[in-house]
Motif scaffolding. Structure first.
Motif, mmCIF file in Angstrom:
data_model
loop_
_atom_site.group_PDB
_atom_site.id
_atom_site.type_symbol
_atom_site.label_atom_id
_atom_site.label_comp_id
_atom_site.label_asym_id
_atom_site.label_seq_id
_atom_site.Cartn_x
_atom_site.Cartn_y
_atom_site.Cartn_z
ATOM 1 N N ALA A 91 5.721 -4.855 8.371
ATOM 2 C CA ALA A 91 6.313 -4.008 9.417
ATOM 3 C C ALA A 91 6.827 -2.746 8.744
ATOM 4 C CB ALA A 91 7.446 -4.724 10.130
ATOM 5 N N GLY A 92 7.121 -1.721 9.554
ATOM 6 C CA GLY A 92 7.657 -0.476 9.028
ATOM 7 C C GLY A 92 9.152 -0.571 8.772
ATOM 8 N N ASP A 131 1.831 -0.416 0.628
ATOM 9 C CA ASP A 131 0.576 -0.610 1.350
ATOM 10 C C ASP A 131 0.656 -1.868 2.213
ATOM 11 O OD1 ASP A 131 -0.529 1.630 0.206
ATOM 12 O OD2 ASP A 131 -1.480 0.518 -1.438
ATOM 13 N N GLY A 132 0.492 -1.686 3.519
ATOM 14 C CA GLY A 132 0.460 -2.824 4.418
ATOM 15 C C GLY A 132 1.786 -3.421 4.793
#
Length: 144
Positions: free
Chosen positions: A13-14, A101-102
């Motif tokens: 998640a961000g 990343d991701g």
């Protein structure tokens, strides 16, 4: 309280989504094992808690303490003890978030002092258990 224990986990998640969960202190009992309740006493200009009362059940003991929070956007939050409990005499912690990343790498640092004398290794083991349980609960809660 120079010695701190820390651990890191990656959450899919961000930063803003994760920090929104971290900033929702009253919801901690839903995902943070051992937290019985958090009452926000004051908020800052950003609407996030600046002071709160935390009640926890730490296994062999329970306590209620007062904490002061400092927020650095969605990058970091720190808290420190401002009202000692019957057992906890010192507490300092933080969540730091860094996008990778991701997902987002979440690092939790914690240092706790208690009235009961503890060997350093035992204290760090307890802190590690608290941190790992909180990070796993945060990950499950955000990713569900």
């Amino acid at each position: 309280m120079a010695d701190r224990t820390s651990s890191t986990i990656t959450v899919k998640a961000g930063k803003s989504e994760i920090m929104a969960v971290i900033a929702d202190l009253p919801a901690y009992p839903e995902w943070a094992s051992g937290i019985r309740g958090i009452t926000v006493q004051e908020t800052g200009e950003d609407g996030r808690a600046s002071r709160a009362e935390l009640t926890f059940d730490g296994g062999p003991f329970s306590d209620t303490v007062g904490l002061a929070y400092t927020w650095e956007g969605d990058d970091r939050v720190t808290w420190k003890l401002v009202e000692a409990g019957s057992v906890v005499t010192g507490l300092h912690g933080s969540y730091s978030l860094a996008e990778r990343d991701g997902g987002t790498e979440v690092t939790y640092e914690l240092a706790v002092d208690v009235r009961i004398p503890l060997i350093g290794m035992v204290k760090r083991k307890g802190e590690k258990r608290i941190i790992d349980t909180a990070l796993k609960g945060l990950k499950r809660h955000v990713e569900s």
